[in-house]
Structure formats: structure tokens, C-alpha cells
Design an enzyme around this catalytic site. Structure first.
Site, short mmCIF file in Angstrom:
data_model
loop_
_atom_site.label_atom_id
_atom_site.label_comp_id
_atom_site.label_asym_id
_atom_site.label_seq_id
_atom_site.Cartn_x
_atom_site.Cartn_y
_atom_site.Cartn_z
N HIS A 1 -8.31 -31.90 -34.90
CA HIS A 1 -8.91 -32.16 -33.59
C HIS A 1 -8.35 -33.44 -33.01
O HIS A 1 -7.88 -34.33 -33.74
CB HIS A 1 -10.43 -32.25 -33.70
CG HIS A 1 -10.92 -33.19 -34.75
ND1 HIS A 1 -11.05 -32.81 -36.08
CD2 HIS A 1 -11.28 -34.50 -34.70
CE1 HIS A 1 -11.49 -33.82 -36.79
NE2 HIS A 1 -11.65 -34.88 -35.99
N CYS B 1 -21.05 0.25 -4.56
CA CYS B 1 -20.23 1.45 -4.72
C CYS B 1 -20.12 2.14 -3.37
O CYS B 1 -20.88 1.83 -2.45
CB CYS B 1 -20.81 2.38 -5.78
SG CYS B 1 -22.40 3.12 -5.34
#
Length: 638
Positions: free
Chosen positions: A67, A176
Site C-alpha cells: 500500500h 419503456c
């Protein structure tokens, strides 16, 4: 911050072969680069190496967690890899490391790396968890293992953090073409997935009844991102500057967790809208479909409302009074037919107008409407020379052509006039676009209308001349298409063909289309009712509702079942719908109404045989599905 928020699929590598600690570091730095977490690979690598000089980050048990907090890190992130053969990483226990996580933390990002390091260390103490990660056969499986373990170990903490954060982390807009089933199914699916994942989600629906559960400016400002799951245009200017994920409405139904996780992991680009309404970047066939569906969705209320009114006129009239004036012989019939014609007659201009506005935004609306009127009337230069403003109508195809041409004409005018002085910006939308657009579409439609009229007449003659096996085959194809994708492009194509046939005064195609669309939910309902050993208790409970949805001509009732078992459900429904469509044609059934299901059966020609066709198709589909399905006990054993 959750581990799954920091780890992208691009940052994962499985089954890697390495020969040194340095090569392992280089490999994971590359993963961070691919994930977009760092701006300078060399600088970030220097940070990692500096940390390693202070002591190896390999903690033993095959685990290494390198890290660095570094100025080259543009956003917090993780990279992960598995090395089955292991690599010497100077571990404290002297054993090779085979499971790696590399943490990248921004230089001014607080202690995010320490928080993630702590969480990883706790999780990786579990030997079974490590084994599951090492045996994961895909990046998705790797992430799911982490997600499940993180929720198991830190679920309460995660839930508390989500509860402490005001508002909704993820917002959605669903729409839709018809604005009926898919819109609301996607919204419900996304909201449920949000609850499951611990990320509160609110979904706005753009349905046939207008916008419901509208997103507020405050919610938009506070959220992490927005999902636009839509197959037609929706208002997006309000999302400027926020991460916005554009996708199909079907993905909202079938992939809600995946969509939400993309927002949470910050894998979605910032949206900067150029226009007020759009569904994202579209090109090719996908763009054509979206523009078409925007026109169809606005046309449908005219088709359905007007079509059913006209059908009622024939039901209420007396044919014997004057056969040549059927539909207008009695006052009641005359009322319904006059009003119905007033609405139904404008479906073509509405189609063209909203196709054009989908392409060119609001300036395209008037130009498309003008083109649709000219297509409907068949206006042409030859007729105008003789004083006739009408000719042979080009019908649906001409209106569709008018809509697309009008949209791109206006879009072209926008591009051409962009270099005009800014002082003229005010007259572009008020004068140049409408005047120039109407002039150009007028010239174009008057030129092509004779050809489109000839094509439209040819199609009408072809449909009306069909008989015998060819007509039955058409019914089978039209009916079967209604079940291929339950409200998707194939379904809509068949339905649009049926409604276009109404304008050609061919009423048997619409009958085949509607009966085909009614079959899938009813077939599933029959199977769940009479063959209970094939279905779960939940499937059986929900199956009863499909009787109602099928009888109301809502094919989408079959979607949840098709999504869970597509290889058995979809083919069964296609066969059942094809049988119903073919029988409808064979029996000579006709339908003047473009929607309505069982409620318009009184106006169906040969209604009794139409019911026979529906029952035959539904039973056929149910029996095939039942034969393909396995008993519940067998499914559990798999």
C-alpha cells in the site's frame, strides 16, 4: 468505505504467474493504471517501493497487502490478484505469497488506506475466505466472495453508515416505449436491489400516466449517481455534473445489482448534457430503435384510444340500415366513430413528430409533424399542379421516413447555423429551424410521396390477397414474435406491424398479434396452477396474477419467469403464441381495436373461434413448458 466500492473488475487478475517481488509490484501497479486510479505509474511505484523498504507488507499465510499514500493517486482504489504457484514476497513466515491486494490512497485522502488495510486484515484471517478467493474462476465470482464476507462481518456497521447518510445514494429513472409494465418492473427491481445491497435507491417512473415518484433537486445533489434505464427519451438536463449510467430498461429488470454497484464503485462517467432530453449516446441500430420507440410510445395513446372508439362504433351500429355507411348509421355509432377518427387519424403525424423530436429535440417536433401530415395525405407535386392537395397516402412507412428525415434536417440546420453571430441565437429556434425545416421537409415529402404511396398500396394489396397456408404462416410468425422478448424489440415490431395493418384496413393481422401476446402469461398461469410439482410456492402464488395480465394483453407478466428460466419458458411461449396466431388467421378472426385484451372481444370478428385460438395456444404453451420443466425435487438436487 467498502472493499467492493474500491475494487473494480479491471483491477483484478486471477491465475497470474510471476517470478519475483518486483514483477508482482509492477503487475499490480499496471492493474491500478488500468482501473484509472493513478496518473503516474512510476511515481506510484516509487511510493510502493518506499513502503516496502520499511518492511515487507507480506503478512504471512500467503497474503500480501502492499500500500502507498501517494500524490500520483487520483482516487482511492484497490488492485487484487491470485498467484497459484506463489511468489517470494519476503513474508514474515518465509512462505511464498499467493493472494495480493494493493491499496492506492490519495496523498490528501485522510487515512482511507489504514481503514481498508484494517478491514482486509480482519477478513483474510478466515482460511475458508482465502480458499474461496483463490478458487474463484472469474472476476465477478471473486467480487461476490468479498461482498458476501464483508456483509457477514461488517453488515451492521455498513447498514448504520448507510442509514446515517441522508437521502438516497443511488437514483434511477425508468421508461419503456409503452410506459406500462417494463417501466414499473425496472423501478421495483432497482429499489429492491438497493435495499439488498445496503444502498438506498429511489426510482422515478416515466410511464404512460406521466412521471411518478419524481426525483427532487435535493436528492439529485446528494446522490452518488443516477441510473437511466430507458428505451425512450427522458429528461436528463437536471443531471448535469453527476455520474449518470445510461442503459436499457431491460437491464434495470435483470441486472439491478450490477448497475447499482457500478454507481457505488464510481465506474460511471460524469454527465454533461447538451440537450434536455436524451437516453445517452446511441448509434446505428440502437439509435434507430430508440428514436422509433419514442415515436411509437407517443403514438400508442392515439392508436389505442381512437382504435377502440372506432371498434365500439361498429359494435353499436346496425349494418342493415346502410351497409355502405356502416359505423355511422346510428347516433351513438356516429359519435364513437367521429371521435375515434379524430384521434386515430392523427397517429401518423404524431409518430413522425416524436421520432423527429427524439433526434433533434424540441425544434424537430413541428417539422416532423408537418412531414407526417404530408405523408398521411400523400401530397405530391403532380397533384398540386392539378390543384389536388391529397394523393395516395404513404401510410406508416412514409410517416416513419418523414420523422427521421425531419429530425436529421433540423439537426443539420443546427450544425450549419452554429457559426452565426451569437446575437442571432434567439432567432435560430424561433425562425430558422421551423421555417427552414418545414420548407425542406415539404419539398422532400412531395417528391417521395408517390413512391411511398405505391409501396403502401402494394403492402395493403399483398396482405389482403393472402390466403391459405401463407396467411396462416403470417399469423404464426406475428404471434410468435410477441413472445420472443415479451415487450422488447421483436414484440414491439410485431405490434407496430399489427397497428400499421389497421390503417390499411386489414384487421386479421392485429387479431393474430393480440392473441399471440396474450398467450405467454396465461400459459405460465396454467402450468403453475395444474402442475404444481414443477414450480415453487412463490411461483404458484404469482402465477395466478398472470391470468389477469394475459387476459388484459400484458405480455410482460411472463418476464419474471422467463428471466429465471429462459431456455424453457421462452421457447414454450413462442410455440404457444405461434399456434394461437396461426389459428386466429385460419379461423378468419379480425380485430379493429389495437389493444384491450378480453375487454374488446365483443368487437372481434368470429369471437368464439378467437377464444378457441387463445385457449389452444395457451394450453399448448403450458404443456410444452411443463414437459420441459423438471420437478422441484430434481432442481434442488442439481
Amino acid at each position: 468505505m467498502r472493499i467492493t466500492e474500491l475494487l473494480k473488475p479491471e483491477g483484478i487478475a486471477l491465475g497470474v504467474q510471476l517470478d519475483s517481488k518486483e514483477s508482482a509490484i509492477d503487475f499490480m501497479v499496471d492493474l491500478h493504471d488500468k482501473s484509472g486510479n493513478i496518473s503516474d505509474k512510476a511515481e506510484y511505484r516509487r511510493g510502493i517501493m518506499a513502503r516496502e523498504e520499511g518492511g515487507s507488507t507480506a503478512i504471512g499465510e500467503g497474503i500480501a497487502i502492499p500500500h502507498a499514500k501517494n500524490k500520483a493517486v487520483t482516487r482511492p482504489g484497490l488492485a487484487a490478484m491470485t498467484v497459484p504457484a506463489g511468489v517470494d514476497y519476503d513474508a514474515l513466515d518465509g512462505q511464498p505469497s499467493n493472494l495480493f491486494f494493493m491499496i492506492a490512497a490519495p496523498e490528501g485522502g485522510g487515512d482511507v488506506h489504514l481503514e481498508v488495510l484494517s478491514r482486509l486484515s480482519v477478513l483474510l484471517m478466515d482460511e475458508d475466505f482465502r480458499k474461496q478467493l483463490l478458487s474463484a474462476n472469474s472476476k465477478e465470482a471473486f467480487l461476490k466472495v468479498i461482498d458476501a464476507k464483508e456483509m457477514e462481518k461488517f453488515g451492521d456497521e455498513i447498514a448504520k453508515k448507510q442509514a446515517d447518510k441522508p437521502g438516497f445514494r443511488v437514483l434511477a429513472v425508468t421508461a419503456c416505449p409503452t410506459g406500462i409494465a417494463h417501466t414499473y418492473m425496472a423501478a421495483e427491481s432497482l429499489e429492491k436491489a438497493g435495499v439488498k445491497l445496503g444502498y438506498p435507491c429511489k426510482a422515478e417512473t416515466n410511464g404512460s400516466g406521466g412521471v411518478k415518484n419524481a426525483l427532487t433537486p435535493e436528492e439529485i445533489a446528494q446522490c452518488d449517481g443516477i441510473i437511466v434505464a430507458a428505451d425512450k427519451n427522458v429528461e436528463t438536463a437536471r443531471f448535469d455534473g453527476k455520474p449518470v449510467l445510461f442503459t436499457k430498461v431491460a437491464d434495470g429488470i435483470h441486472k439491478p445489482e450490477e448497475l447499482i454497484e457500478k454507481i457505488v464503485r464510481k465506474e460511471v462517467p460524469i454527465y454533461h448534457g447538451q440537450s434536455g432530453v436524451e437516453v445517452g449516446k446511441s448509434s446505428g441500430g440502437n439509435g434507430f430503435y430508440k428514436h422509433l420507440m419514442n415515436g411509437v410510445s407517443h403514438m400508442l395513446p392515439f392508436v389505442i384510444g381512437g382504435g377502440i372508439m372506432i371498434a365500439l362504433a361498429f359494435l353499436l351500429d346496425d349494418y342493415k340500415i346502410n351497409p355502405s355507411n356502416f359505423g355511422m348509421n346510428t347516433p351513438a355509432a356516429a359519435f364513437f366513430k367521429t371521435v375515434g377518427n379524430a384521434v386515430f387519424g392523427y397517429m401518423l403525424p404524431i409518430l413522425a413528430a416524436f421520432v423527429a423530436s427524439s433526434i433533434a429535440d424540441r425544434p424537430g417536433l413541428a417539422v416532423g409533424f408537418a412531414g407526417g401530415i404530408l405523408a398521411m395525405n400523400g401530397t405530391n407535386f403532380s397533384g398540386l399542379a392539378d390543384g389536388n392537395v391529397t394523393g395516395v397516402s404513404g401510410g406508416f412507412l412514409a410517416a416513419l421516413l418523414a420523422g427521421f428525415v425531419a429530425g436529421y434536417l433540423v439537426k443539420g440546420l443546427k450544425i450549419i447555423t452554429e457559426k452565426l453571430p451569437k446575437s442571432l441565437d434567439g432567432i435560430r429556434p424561433m425562425l430558422i429551424y421551423p421555417l427552414g425545416g418545414v420548407l425542406l421537409i415539404g419539398l422532400f415529402m412531395c417528391a417521395v410521396n408517390p413512391v411511398m404511396g405505391w409501396i403502401n398500396t402494394g403492402i395493403g394489396n399483398w396482405l389482403n390477397s393472402m390466403g391459405g397456408s401463407s396467411k396462416i404462416l403470417l399469423g404464426a410468425v406475428a404471434g410468435g414474435m410477441m413472445s420472443i422478448d415479451m415487450g422488447g424489440p421483436f414484440n414491439k415490431a410485431a405490434y407496430v406491424f399489427g397497428t400499421a395493418s389497421l390503417a390499411l384496413e386489414n384487421y386479421d393481422v392485429m387479431a393474430a398479434v393480440m392473441v399471440g401476446g396474450m398467450v405467454p402469461p396465461i400459459a405460465i398461469a396454467i402450468s403453475t396452477s395444474f402442475f404444481k410439482n414443477k414450480w415453487t410456492a412463490e411461483d404458484r402464488r404469482n402465477g395466478v396474477v398472470n391470468y389477469i395480465m394475459g387476459l388484459c394483453f400484458i405480455s410482460e407478466g411472463a418476464i419474471p419467469y422467463a428471466a429465471k428460466d429462459p431456455l424453457r419458458v421462452i421457447p414454450s411461449c413462442i410455440v404457444g403464441s405461434a399456434v394461437a396466431g396461426a389459428l386466429s388467421m385460419a379461423f378468419g378472426c379480425t380485430l379493429r381495436a389495437p389493444h384491450g385484451g378480453i375487454f374488446v372481444f365483443p368487437v372481434v370478428g368470429n369471437a368464439f373461434l378467437y377464444i378457441v385460438a387463445l385457449l389452444a395456444g395457451s394450453v399448448a404453451g403450458a404443456l410444452i413448458l411443463t414437459m420441459l420443466k423438471k420437478d422441484i425435487k430434481d432442481i434442488k438436487a442439481e
